[in-house]
Design an enzyme around this catalytic site. Sequence first.
Site, PDB file in Angstrom:
ATOM      1  N   ASP A   1      13.571   6.138  -1.299  1.00 16.01           N
ATOM      2  CA  ASP A   1      12.920   7.449  -1.435  1.00 16.01           C
ATOM      3  C   ASP A   1      13.505   8.193  -2.640  1.00 16.01           C
ATOM      4  O   ASP A   1      14.719   8.225  -2.815  1.00 16.01           O
ATOM      5  CB  ASP A   1      13.142   8.303  -0.175  1.00 16.01           C
ATOM      6  CG  ASP A   1      12.051   8.093   0.861  1.00 16.01           C
ATOM      7  OD1 ASP A   1      11.120   7.312   0.587  1.00 16.01           O
ATOM      8  OD2 ASP A   1      12.146   8.709   1.937  1.00 16.01           O
TER       9      ASP A   1
ATOM     10  N   TYR B   1       4.168  -1.459  -6.036  1.00 17.10           N
ATOM     11  CA  TYR B   1       3.063  -0.489  -6.062  1.00 17.10           C
ATOM     12  C   TYR B   1       3.140   0.348  -7.348  1.00 17.10           C
ATOM     13  O   TYR B   1       2.152   0.463  -8.084  1.00 17.10           O
ATOM     14  CB  TYR B   1       3.148   0.425  -4.824  1.00 17.10           C
ATOM     15  CG  TYR B   1       2.165   1.576  -4.852  1.00 17.10           C
ATOM     16  CD1 TYR B   1       0.829   1.390  -4.508  1.00 17.10           C
ATOM     17  CD2 TYR B   1       2.570   2.872  -5.220  1.00 17.10           C
ATOM     18  CE1 TYR B   1      -0.075   2.448  -4.536  1.00 17.10           C
ATOM     19  CE2 TYR B   1       1.679   3.927  -5.250  1.00 17.10           C
ATOM     20  CZ  TYR B   1       0.363   3.717  -4.908  1.00 17.10           C
ATOM     21  OH  TYR B   1      -0.536   4.771  -4.950  1.00 17.10           O
TER      22      TYR B   1
HETATM   23  N1  LIG Z   1      -2.788   9.835  -1.039  1.00 16.72           N
HETATM   24  C1  LIG Z   1      -1.926  10.061  -2.028  1.00 16.72           C
HETATM   25  O1  LIG Z   1      -1.024  10.899  -1.903  1.00 16.72           O
HETATM   26  C2  LIG Z   1      -2.051   9.315  -3.336  1.00 16.72           C
HETATM   27  C3  LIG Z   1      -1.188   9.664  -4.374  1.00 16.72           C
HETATM   28  C4  LIG Z   1      -1.303   8.985  -5.587  1.00 16.72           C
HETATM   29  C5  LIG Z   1      -2.262   8.004  -5.760  1.00 16.72           C
HETATM   30  N2  LIG Z   1      -3.094   7.695  -4.738  1.00 16.72           N
HETATM   31  C6  LIG Z   1      -4.098   6.648  -4.975  1.00 16.72           C
HETATM   32  O2  LIG Z   1      -5.378   7.183  -4.657  1.00 16.72           O
HETATM   33  C7  LIG Z   1      -6.220   6.138  -4.152  1.00 16.72           C
HETATM   34  C8  LIG Z   1      -6.780   6.560  -2.811  1.00 16.72           C
HETATM   35  O3  LIG Z   1      -5.693   6.708  -1.897  1.00 16.72           O
HETATM   36  P1  LIG Z   1      -5.885   7.250  -0.418  1.00 16.72           P
HETATM   37  O4  LIG Z   1      -4.751   8.130  -0.110  1.00 16.72           O
HETATM   38  O5  LIG Z   1      -7.271   7.736  -0.242  1.00 16.72           O
HETATM   39  O6  LIG Z   1      -5.634   5.904   0.417  1.00 16.72           O
HETATM   40  P2  LIG Z   1      -6.589   5.141   1.436  1.00 16.72           P
HETATM   41  O7  LIG Z   1      -5.809   4.011   1.999  1.00 16.72           O
HETATM   42  O8  LIG Z   1      -7.167   6.113   2.403  1.00 16.72           O
HETATM   43  O9  LIG Z   1      -7.731   4.615   0.471  1.00 16.72           O
HETATM   44  C9  LIG Z   1      -7.678   3.382  -0.211  1.00 16.72           C
HETATM   45  C10 LIG Z   1      -8.960   2.639   0.127  1.00 16.72           C
HETATM   46  O10 LIG Z   1      -9.007   1.406  -0.611  1.00 16.72           O
HETATM   47  C11 LIG Z   1      -9.549   0.424   0.273  1.00 16.72           C
HETATM   48  N3  LIG Z   1      -9.165  -0.924  -0.215  1.00 16.72           N
HETATM   49  C12 LIG Z   1      -7.926  -1.472  -0.257  1.00 16.72           C
HETATM   50  N4  LIG Z   1      -7.987  -2.712  -0.769  1.00 16.72           N
HETATM   51  C13 LIG Z   1      -9.292  -2.944  -1.065  1.00 16.72           C
HETATM   52  C14 LIG Z   1      -9.991  -4.038  -1.637  1.00 16.72           C
HETATM   53  N5  LIG Z   1      -9.361  -5.163  -1.999  1.00 16.72           N
HETATM   54  N6  LIG Z   1     -11.338  -3.923  -1.800  1.00 16.72           N
HETATM   55  C15 LIG Z   1     -11.999  -2.813  -1.434  1.00 16.72           C
HETATM   56  N7  LIG Z   1     -11.389  -1.732  -0.882  1.00 16.72           N
HETATM   57  C16 LIG Z   1     -10.049  -1.806  -0.706  1.00 16.72           C
HETATM   58  C17 LIG Z   1      -8.955   0.750   1.625  1.00 16.72           C
HETATM   59  O11 LIG Z   1      -9.638   0.156   2.700  1.00 16.72           O
HETATM   60  C18 LIG Z   1      -9.051   2.273   1.611  1.00 16.72           C
HETATM   61  O12 LIG Z   1     -10.280   2.726   2.133  1.00 16.72           O
HETATM   62  C19 LIG Z   1      -5.348   4.889  -4.086  1.00 16.72           C
HETATM   63  O13 LIG Z   1      -5.589   4.120  -5.244  1.00 16.72           O
HETATM   64  C20 LIG Z   1      -3.940   5.434  -4.098  1.00 16.72           C
HETATM   65  O14 LIG Z   1      -3.025   4.497  -4.646  1.00 16.72           O
HETATM   66  C21 LIG Z   1      -3.019   8.322  -3.530  1.00 16.72           C
END
Ligand SMILES: NC(=O)c1ccc[n+]([C@@H]2O[C@H](COP(=O)([O-])OP(=O)(O)OC[C@H]3O[C@@H](n4cnc5c(N)ncnc54)[C@H](O)[C@@H]3O)[C@@H](O)[C@H]2O)c1
Length: 345
Positions: free
Chosen positions: A290, A158
């Site tokens: 972690d 990741y």
């Molecule tokens: N939540 C956090 O703390 C955090 C921190 C750093 C980065 N991020 C990044 O922010 C973004 C959003 O994260 P989040 O927390 O909302 O997670 P989330 O899982 O709620 O959102 C990710 C979304 O992407 C969709 N998805 C996955 N694979 C897909 C595909 N092949 N085609 C279309 N849709 C697809 C999922 O169904 C989901 O709705 C992600 O890229 C994540 O890596 C999140």
Amino acid sequence: MEKSESGSRCCVVTGAAGFVGSHLCERLLALGYIVVGVDNFFSGRRENLLSFAAHPRFFFHERSVTESRLLHELYGAHGPFETVFHLAAIVSVPYSMDHPEETLEVNYGATVRLLNEAEKLGVRSFVFAGSAAEYGTQDRMPLRETDAGSWTRWLSPYGEAKYRATTAVASTRSPLRGVSLRCFNIYGPRQDPSSPYSGVISRFVDMAVAGRPLTIFGDGFQTRDFVFVDDVVEAYCRAGISEKADDSGSGGIYNVGSGRPTSILDLARLICRLTRRPESITFCSERPGDIRHSRASIEAIARGLGWRPRIALEEGLTKTIQWMHGEAQSLGAKDFPDGDLSEKK
Ligand SMILES: NC(=O)c1ccc[n+]([C@@H]2O[C@H](COP(=O)([O-])OP(=O)(O)OC[C@H]3O[C@@H](n4cnc5c(N)ncnc54)[C@H](O)[C@@H]3O)[C@@H](O)[C@H]2O)c1
């Protein structure tokens, strides 16, 4: 189907049914944008779309970002886009360890293809959801944007895929503006607490609201940098929409965090207090992989985008707890219409 009339106020949001993506869609709609949402519900939820699914300027496509010519097809249906906000990803670190190739394809390969399509379609900005995981293991805090590189020891596919995608996004040339937001620990309403690997705040709030003891992995003295989802959405909007020239020297890569460390033990105690529960905390062994500490330097984003976090931890936790109380009482998504919402009557 409806096309954007001016062509200048339409955005694509991938990962629209996710935690952060759904909040971003809501904000863009409130700002007057036409929003084209894409999600395949890999980890997103239909109920996240409920509050705006019927909005006349919202269009939803149940598609995967790995599909070739996805942006071209959306362009054909809705007209030109000003900005692509690319948030869709495999977000589970343990899942990425078990499925490294799939993670590389979804989180890196698809990003590069979308970026190439955006370039050809004359999109103005491409904003990517980078991650603090791109820094791997580091002793030096706070983490600056230049602290990740080919030398980094990533702890998961990741982290590596996000780093490679960020590098591609930040290498785009004018007129396409590529920005990657390396978000730290985001929290807030709609974050799914159901997996053991969910964000620690959503798990703790879920446990506290249910009256269960809060479980800490390790001694609780490890620290994280928590940032509320509304602040993150503001950073996305500034990155994708604002006209401000970037003089931060960070090459289109910005950390998004509070800049403050919070220990997991302090967090657990605060959540117990805010939910008016007795302090009931249990400890179990540290999880392999972690990291010990994580804290963002937010100087570059303050300089480059004029962004700083506005919501203090206690205020953000209060909003999250209120939402979780509502969730516990709600009946779920039974009223949500199934399927594609790309056509408006
Ligand atoms: N939540 C956090 O703390 C955090 C921190 C750093 C980065 N991020 C990044 O922010 C973004 C959003 O994260 P989040 O927390 O909302 O997670 P989330 O899982 O709620 O959102 C990710 C979304 O992407 C969709 N998805 C996955 N694979 C897909 C595909 N092949 N085609 C279309 N849709 C697809 C999922 O169904 C989901 O709705 C992600 O890229 C994540 O890596 C999140």
